[in-house]
Design a protein around this motif. Structure first.
Motif, PDB file in Angstrom:
ATOM      1  N   ARG A   4       0.496  -1.485   0.271  1.00 57.31           N
ATOM      2  CA  ARG A   4       0.295   0.359  -0.283  1.00 57.31           C
ATOM      3  C   ARG A   4       0.559   1.642  -0.009  1.00 57.31           C
ATOM      4  O   ARG A   4       0.337   2.235  -0.049  1.00 57.31           O
ATOM      5  N   PHE A   5       1.423   1.164   0.662  1.00 50.46           N
ATOM      6  CA  PHE A   5       3.113   2.556   0.837  1.00 50.46           C
ATOM      7  C   PHE A   5       3.322   2.834  -0.159  1.00 50.46           C
ATOM      8  O   PHE A   5       3.197   3.913  -0.793  1.00 50.46           O
ATOM      9  N   LEU A   6       4.270   1.435  -1.166  1.00 51.47           N
ATOM     10  CA  LEU A   6       4.986   1.675  -2.523  1.00 51.47           C
ATOM     11  C   LEU A   6       3.395   2.333  -3.617  1.00 51.47           C
ATOM     12  O   LEU A   6       3.848   3.166  -4.274  1.00 51.47           O
ATOM     13  N   LEU A   7       2.455   1.270  -3.282  1.00 51.23           N
ATOM     14  CA  LEU A   7       1.380   2.173  -4.181  1.00 51.23           C
ATOM     15  C   LEU A   7       1.135   3.402  -4.102  1.00 51.23           C
ATOM     16  O   LEU A   7       0.592   3.983  -5.085  1.00 51.23           O
ATOM     17  N   LEU A   8       0.511   3.578  -3.054  1.00 54.00           N
ATOM     18  CA  LEU A   8       0.717   5.530  -3.250  1.00 54.00           C
ATOM     19  C   LEU A   8       1.566   6.169  -3.506  1.00 54.00           C
ATOM     20  O   LEU A   8       1.091   7.966  -3.638  1.00 54.00           O
ATOM     21  N   THR A   9       2.571   5.279  -2.587  1.00 54.36           N
ATOM     22  CA  THR A   9       3.967   7.211  -3.010  1.00 54.36           C
ATOM     23  C   THR A   9       4.027   7.079  -5.054  1.00 54.36           C
ATOM     24  O   THR A   9       4.115   8.232  -5.186  1.00 54.36           O
ATOM     25  N   PHE A  10       4.023   5.931  -5.444  1.00 56.73           N
ATOM     26  CA  PHE A  10       4.082   5.924  -7.093  1.00 56.73           C
ATOM     27  C   PHE A  10       2.605   6.493  -7.693  1.00 56.73           C
ATOM     28  O   PHE A  10       3.469   7.356  -8.450  1.00 56.73           O
ATOM     29  N   SER A  31       0.718  13.908  -9.527  1.00 51.39           N
ATOM     30  CA  SER A  31       1.661  15.129  -9.680  1.00 51.39           C
ATOM     31  C   SER A  31       2.955  15.136 -10.671  1.00 51.39           C
ATOM     32  O   SER A  31       3.423  16.238 -10.650  1.00 51.39           O
ATOM     33  N   ASN A  32       3.369  14.506 -11.049  1.00 46.49           N
ATOM     34  CA  ASN A  32       4.304  14.041 -12.201  1.00 46.49           C
ATOM     35  C   ASN A  32       5.475  14.788 -11.557  1.00 46.49           C
ATOM     36  O   ASN A  32       5.702  15.429 -12.124  1.00 46.49           O
ATOM     37  N   LEU A  33       5.946  13.722 -10.638  1.00 48.08           N
ATOM     38  CA  LEU A  33       7.112  13.794  -9.974  1.00 48.08           C
ATOM     39  C   LEU A  33       8.263  13.587 -10.862  1.00 48.08           C
ATOM     40  O   LEU A  33       8.380  12.317 -10.868  1.00 48.08           O
ATOM     41  N   SER A  34       9.304  14.681 -10.682  1.00 48.18           N
ATOM     42  CA  SER A  34      11.305  13.866 -10.923  1.00 48.18           C
ATOM     43  C   SER A  34      11.576  13.279 -10.046  1.00 48.18           C
ATOM     44  O   SER A  34      10.898  12.995  -8.865  1.00 48.18           O
ATOM     45  N   ALA A  35      12.236  11.731 -10.108  1.00 48.24           N
ATOM     46  CA  ALA A  35      12.316  11.301  -9.298  1.00 48.24           C
ATOM     47  C   ALA A  35      13.282  11.721  -8.033  1.00 48.24           C
ATOM     48  O   ALA A  35      13.587  10.698  -6.945  1.00 48.24           O
ATOM     49  N   GLY A  39       8.908   6.905 -14.810  1.00 45.34           N
ATOM     50  CA  GLY A  39       7.906   7.651 -14.049  1.00 45.34           C
ATOM     51  C   GLY A  39       6.363   7.994 -15.549  1.00 45.34           C
ATOM     52  O   GLY A  39       5.812   8.210 -14.705  1.00 45.34           O
ATOM     53  N   SER A  40       7.316   8.211 -15.988  1.00 46.87           N
ATOM     54  CA  SER A  40       6.434   9.359 -17.136  1.00 46.87           C
ATOM     55  C   SER A  40       5.326   8.417 -17.540  1.00 46.87           C
ATOM     56  O   SER A  40       4.324   8.857 -17.698  1.00 46.87           O
ATOM     57  N   LEU A  41       5.409   7.044 -18.045  1.00 47.15           N
ATOM     58  CA  LEU A  41       4.830   6.064 -18.508  1.00 47.15           C
ATOM     59  C   LEU A  41       3.300   5.864 -17.502  1.00 47.15           C
ATOM     60  O   LEU A  41       2.561   5.812 -17.903  1.00 47.15           O
ATOM     61  N   GLN A  64      -2.080   7.692 -15.963  1.00 47.39           N
ATOM     62  CA  GLN A  64      -2.959   8.451 -15.165  1.00 47.39           C
ATOM     63  C   GLN A  64      -3.627   9.340 -15.870  1.00 47.39           C
ATOM     64  O   GLN A  64      -5.787   9.837 -15.417  1.00 47.39           O
ATOM     65  N   GLU A  65      -3.168   9.993 -16.857  1.00 45.83           N
ATOM     66  CA  GLU A  65      -3.908  11.188 -17.565  1.00 45.83           C
ATOM     67  C   GLU A  65      -4.650  10.560 -18.206  1.00 45.83           C
ATOM     68  O   GLU A  65      -6.374  10.817 -18.934  1.00 45.83           O
ATOM     69  N   THR A  66      -4.648   9.646 -19.116  1.00 48.78           N
ATOM     70  CA  THR A  66      -5.204   8.562 -19.957  1.00 48.78           C
ATOM     71  C   THR A  66      -6.645   8.788 -19.351  1.00 48.78           C
ATOM     72  O   THR A  66      -7.772   8.503 -19.645  1.00 48.78           O
ATOM     73  N   GLN A  67      -6.208   8.256 -18.447  1.00 53.88           N
ATOM     74  CA  GLN A  67      -7.480   7.644 -17.442  1.00 53.88           C
ATOM     75  C   GLN A  67      -8.732   8.285 -16.929  1.00 53.88           C
ATOM     76  O   GLN A  67      -9.188   8.507 -17.206  1.00 53.88           O
ATOM     77  N   ALA A  68      -7.807  10.110 -16.528  1.00 52.10           N
ATOM     78  CA  ALA A  68      -8.619  11.514 -16.525  1.00 52.10           C
ATOM     79  C   ALA A  68      -8.948  11.416 -17.350  1.00 52.10           C
ATOM     80  O   ALA A  68     -10.712  11.924 -16.895  1.00 52.10           O
TER      81      ALA A  68
END
Length: 198
Positions: free
Chosen positions: A68-74, A80-84, A114-116, A121-125
């Protein structure tokens, strides 16, 4: 990063820190595959098996907390389109227990994928439409109708239950003549055939 109280978050990070780099990378990859749409879900039993093969003994709840932690993090980083580098910074802000090697694994995987995740997520939105939960139908005889030209003609009544993207379920009902229903059925079969090829 995910909303956890500090002691609970530190405990989860402590469990993640105990994983080998390969095991952490494998676990993260399972989650990233799901967030990119390559698999339908995160298979916790498969992750548990890989932990056991590596000699890591965590109870079910601890394993679920890591996932859950890793899933929520990613997921949060993707939205938020965060960089690494930003992902690593936020993880360090959330807990001082992160070992450098674990952060390097997360940074490497996020910089590669991350970009993928963000694009998915943008497509799903953009495509956030309702999901059909249930469909019920019944055959009836028209006594009065706007669409049937003559009375005593058969019709099909459909009741659809649809879950909108927020998770709320609503119902829609409508009636069709037999020819309309036949055409509807044909289109559904065609959609099902196309979806099987995707």
């Amino acid at each position: 990063m995910p909303g956890l109280d500090a002691s609970h978050g530190d405990h989860i990070v402590g469990n993640i820190a105990a994983l080998s780099h390969d095991l952490l990378a494998d676990t993260c990859q399972h989650i990233l595959n799901y967030l990119q749409g390559h698999v339908r879900g995160v298979d916790s039993s498969e992750i548990s098996d890989s932990f056991q093969r590596a000699g890591v003994s965590l109870d079910h709840e601890a394993l679920q907390n890591i996932i859950r932690f890793l899933l929520l993090t990613f997921r949060s980083a993707g939205k938020s389109n965060l960089s690494a580098e930003d992902v690593v910074l936020r993880l360090q802000e959330g807990s001082s227990k992160w070992p450098k090697a674990s952060l390097q694994v997360v940074q490497r995987l996020w910089s590669e994928q991350g970009s993928l995740v963000h694009a998915r997520q943008e497509t799903q939105a953009m495509l956030s439409i309702g999901q059909l939960v249930d469909m019920q139908w019944k055959l009836g005889m028209a006594v009065s109708s706007d669409t049937c030209r003559s009375l005593n003609s058969p019709f099909v009544s459909l009741l659809l239950k649809i879950a909108d993207p927020s998770g709320q379920i609503y119902q829609r009902s409508f009636e069709m003549t037999i020819p309309q229903f036949t055409n509807f059925h044909k289109q559904f079969k065609e959609m099902a055939a196309v979806l099987e090829t995707v």
